[in-house]
Design a protein around this motif. Structure first.
Motif, PDB file in Angstrom:
ATOM      1  N   ARG A 289       0.820  -1.207   0.000  1.00 42.90           N
ATOM      2  CA  ARG A 289       0.000   0.000   0.000  1.00 42.90           C
ATOM      3  C   ARG A 289       0.863   1.271   0.000  1.00 42.90           C
ATOM      4  N   GLY A 290       2.200   1.078  -0.026  1.00 46.64           N
ATOM      5  CA  GLY A 290       3.104   2.214  -0.078  1.00 46.64           C
ATOM      6  C   GLY A 290       3.234   2.965   1.234  1.00 46.64           C
ATOM      7  N   LYS A 291       3.056   2.249   2.339  1.00 45.36           N
ATOM      8  CA  LYS A 291       3.123   2.898   3.647  1.00 45.36           C
ATOM      9  C   LYS A 291       4.079   2.149   4.558  1.00 45.36           C
ATOM     10  N   THR A 292       4.453   2.841   5.623  1.00 50.41           N
ATOM     11  CA  THR A 292       5.232   2.206   6.685  1.00 50.41           C
ATOM     12  C   THR A 292       4.317   2.059   7.899  1.00 50.41           C
ATOM     13  N   ARG A 293       4.763   1.282   8.856  1.00 50.71           N
ATOM     14  CA  ARG A 293       3.999   1.116  10.102  1.00 50.71           C
ATOM     15  C   ARG A 293       3.798   2.448  10.798  1.00 50.71           C
ATOM     16  N   GLU A 294       4.845   3.239  10.831  1.00 48.01           N
ATOM     17  CA  GLU A 294       4.775   4.524  11.512  1.00 48.01           C
ATOM     18  C   GLU A 294       3.711   5.413  10.880  1.00 48.01           C
ATOM     19  N   GLN A 295       3.661   5.444   9.543  1.00 47.18           N
ATOM     20  CA  GLN A 295       2.650   6.257   8.859  1.00 47.18           C
ATOM     21  C   GLN A 295       1.241   5.762   9.189  1.00 47.18           C
ATOM     22  N   ALA A 296       1.053   4.451   9.199  1.00 45.06           N
ATOM     23  CA  ALA A 296      -0.268   3.892   9.478  1.00 45.06           C
ATOM     24  C   ALA A 296      -0.661   4.141  10.936  1.00 45.06           C
ATOM     25  N   ARG A 297       0.278   3.960  11.855  1.00 48.44           N
ATOM     26  CA  ARG A 297      -0.034   4.157  13.271  1.00 48.44           C
ATOM     27  C   ARG A 297      -0.284   5.632  13.594  1.00 48.44           C
ATOM     28  N   ASP A 298       0.359   6.530  12.844  1.00 47.72           N
ATOM     29  CA  ASP A 298       0.134   7.959  13.079  1.00 47.72           C
ATOM     30  C   ASP A 298      -1.308   8.356  12.761  1.00 47.72           C
ATOM     31  N   GLU A 299      -1.988   7.541  11.958  1.00 50.62           N
ATOM     32  CA  GLU A 299      -3.388   7.806  11.622  1.00 50.62           C
ATOM     33  C   GLU A 299      -4.314   7.490  12.795  1.00 50.62           C
ATOM     34  N   ILE A 300      -3.844   6.676  13.749  1.00 54.80           N
ATOM     35  CA  ILE A 300      -4.660   6.285  14.896  1.00 54.80           C
ATOM     36  C   ILE A 300      -4.659   7.431  15.899  1.00 54.80           C
ATOM     37  N   PRO A 301      -5.841   7.864  16.323  1.00 53.69           N
ATOM     38  CA  PRO A 301      -5.888   8.949  17.312  1.00 53.69           C
ATOM     39  C   PRO A 301      -5.157   8.549  18.593  1.00 53.69           C
ATOM     40  N   LEU A 302      -4.528   9.528  19.232  1.00 55.91           N
ATOM     41  CA  LEU A 302      -3.752   9.278  20.445  1.00 55.91           C
ATOM     42  C   LEU A 302      -4.592   8.606  21.529  1.00 55.91           C
ATOM     43  N   GLU A 303      -5.831   9.028  21.674  1.00 55.23           N
ATOM     44  CA  GLU A 303      -6.721   8.440  22.690  1.00 55.23           C
ATOM     45  C   GLU A 303      -6.905   6.936  22.450  1.00 55.23           C
ATOM     46  N   GLU A 304      -7.067   6.551  21.192  1.00 53.98           N
ATOM     47  CA  GLU A 304      -7.240   5.132  20.858  1.00 53.98           C
ATOM     48  C   GLU A 304      -5.950   4.350  21.113  1.00 53.98           C
ATOM     49  N   ARG A 305      -4.796   4.947  20.803  1.00 59.53           N
ATOM     50  CA  ARG A 305      -3.519   4.276  21.070  1.00 59.53           C
ATOM     51  C   ARG A 305      -3.314   4.083  22.563  1.00 59.53           C
ATOM     52  N   ALA A 306      -3.690   5.084  23.357  1.00 60.30           N
ATOM     53  CA  ALA A 306      -3.562   4.977  24.816  1.00 60.30           C
ATOM     54  C   ALA A 306      -4.472   3.873  25.340  1.00 60.30           C
ATOM     55  N   LYS A 307      -5.689   3.790  24.822  1.00 65.69           N
ATOM     56  CA  LYS A 307      -6.624   2.744  25.237  1.00 65.69           C
ATOM     57  C   LYS A 307      -6.048   1.360  24.914  1.00 65.69           C
ATOM     58  N   SER A 308      -5.482   1.206  23.734  1.00 60.59           N
ATOM     59  CA  SER A 308      -4.870  -0.070  23.340  1.00 60.59           C
ATOM     60  C   SER A 308      -3.709  -0.433  24.252  1.00 60.59           C
ATOM     61  N   ALA A 309      -2.924   0.569  24.618  1.00 56.55           N
ATOM     62  CA  ALA A 309      -1.781   0.318  25.509  1.00 56.55           C
ATOM     63  C   ALA A 309      -2.271  -0.127  26.884  1.00 56.55           C
ATOM     64  N   ARG A 310      -3.337   0.502  27.391  1.00 54.53           N
ATOM     65  CA  ARG A 310      -3.897   0.095  28.685  1.00 54.53           C
ATOM     66  C   ARG A 310      -4.430  -1.332  28.631  1.00 54.53           C
ATOM     67  N   GLU A 311      -5.121  -1.685  27.545  1.00 51.46           N
ATOM     68  CA  GLU A 311      -5.655  -3.042  27.397  1.00 51.46           C
ATOM     69  C   GLU A 311      -4.527  -4.065  27.328  1.00 51.46           C
ATOM     70  N   ALA A 312      -3.468  -3.728  26.609  1.00 47.73           N
ATOM     71  CA  ALA A 312      -2.324  -4.642  26.505  1.00 47.73           C
ATOM     72  C   ALA A 312      -1.665  -4.828  27.863  1.00 47.73           C
ATOM     73  N   SER A 313      -1.567  -3.751  28.627  1.00 44.70           N
ATOM     74  CA  SER A 313      -0.977  -3.837  29.959  1.00 44.70           C
ATOM     75  C   SER A 313      -1.817  -4.711  30.881  1.00 44.70           C
ATOM     76  N   LYS A 314      -3.136  -4.558  30.822  1.00 50.45           N
ATOM     77  CA  LYS A 314      -4.027  -5.398  31.628  1.00 50.45           C
ATOM     78  C   LYS A 314      -3.896  -6.864  31.237  1.00 50.45           C
ATOM     79  N   ALA A 315      -3.817  -7.133  29.947  1.00 45.46           N
ATOM     80  CA  ALA A 315      -3.692  -8.507  29.468  1.00 45.46           C
ATOM     81  C   ALA A 315      -2.381  -9.125  29.946  1.00 45.46           C
ATOM     82  N   LEU A 316      -1.315  -8.344  29.917  1.00 50.58           N
ATOM     83  CA  LEU A 316      -0.023  -8.829  30.395  1.00 50.58           C
ATOM     84  C   LEU A 316      -0.072  -9.128  31.885  1.00 50.58           C
ATOM     85  N   ASP A 317      -0.691  -8.245  32.653  1.00 46.77           N
ATOM     86  CA  ASP A 317      -0.825  -8.471  34.095  1.00 46.77           C
ATOM     87  C   ASP A 317      -1.638  -9.727  34.376  1.00 46.77           C
ATOM     88  N   ALA A 318      -2.720  -9.927  33.619  1.00 43.05           N
ATOM     89  CA  ALA A 318      -3.559 -11.112  33.806  1.00 43.05           C
ATOM     90  C   ALA A 318      -2.788 -12.376  33.459  1.00 43.05           C
TER      91      ALA A 318
END
Length: 186
Positions: A139-168
């Motif tokens: 698609r002519g993109k890098t991961r960084e370009q694609a992830r930059d499209e994700i709103p910061l709030e959504e990235r923070a939510k994903s990070a919190r969910e990943a942290s909870k999953a790791l703790d569990a």
């Protein structure tokens, strides 16, 4: 293409991610790939734990089952079952998917194959990473370009969910270690 990824399951992962990317966008494709990797990771842990528990409990169970709920929550679930099935077929692991009366899907496999099932899921987790890179490259993109499209709030939510999953997961591992110790001491 199968030679690039070892077998058809790798090619199907690229196709699956491209479909997700075309229908929902690159940022959704990246977050869905992350969710799929997490599902493979949890399934890997669950299949290993299941085999160890059956052995440590002295069960003579021939078959084990793995709950597919993490995969069911992802788009195009039937395609994911096909990918998993092809990967297990490539290793000649006897398996079947079935749905119980409660409507839950399970992967059925021989308990003696628990380590091989875990290894297959580890491989699929790694292939998901490669498939994402290949899909983005096409698609002519890098991961960084694609992830930059994700709103910061959504990235923070994903990070919190990943942290909870790791703790569990860590808590579950500690619980399993305690169970093993208690079993041995009896």
């Amino acid at each position: 293409m199968p030679s690039d990824f070892g077998d058809e399951s790798g090619e199907r992962l690229v196709d699956w991610l491209e479909y997700i990317g075309q229908s929902a966008g690159d940022s959704v494709m990246c977050s869905t790939a992350d969710k799929l990797k997490s599902a493979f990771h949890r399934a890997r842990a669950d299949s290993t734990v299941m085999g160890v528990m059956n052995e440590s409990e002295g069960l003579n169970a021939t078959w084990a089952k793995l709950n597919m709920r993490d995969f069911e929550a992802l788009p195009e679930y039937d395609t994911l079952k096909e990918i998993i099935g092809k990967r297990l077929d490539a290793d000649a692991i006897e398996h079947d998917f079935y749905r119980d009366e409660g409507g839950r899907d399970w992967l059925l496999f021989k308990t003696e194959d628990a380590a091989e099932v875990s290894e297959a899921f580890r491989d699929l987790e790694e292939r998901t990473e490669k498939a994402l890179d290949e899909s983005l490259r096409r698609r002519g993109k890098t991961r960084e370009q694609a992830r930059d499209e994700i709103p910061l709030e959504e990235r923070a939510k994903s990070a919190r969910e990943a942290s909870k999953a790791l703790d569990a997961e860590k808590a579950r591992e500690k619980g399993l270690d305690i169970d093993r110790f208690e079993m041995r001491s009896k």
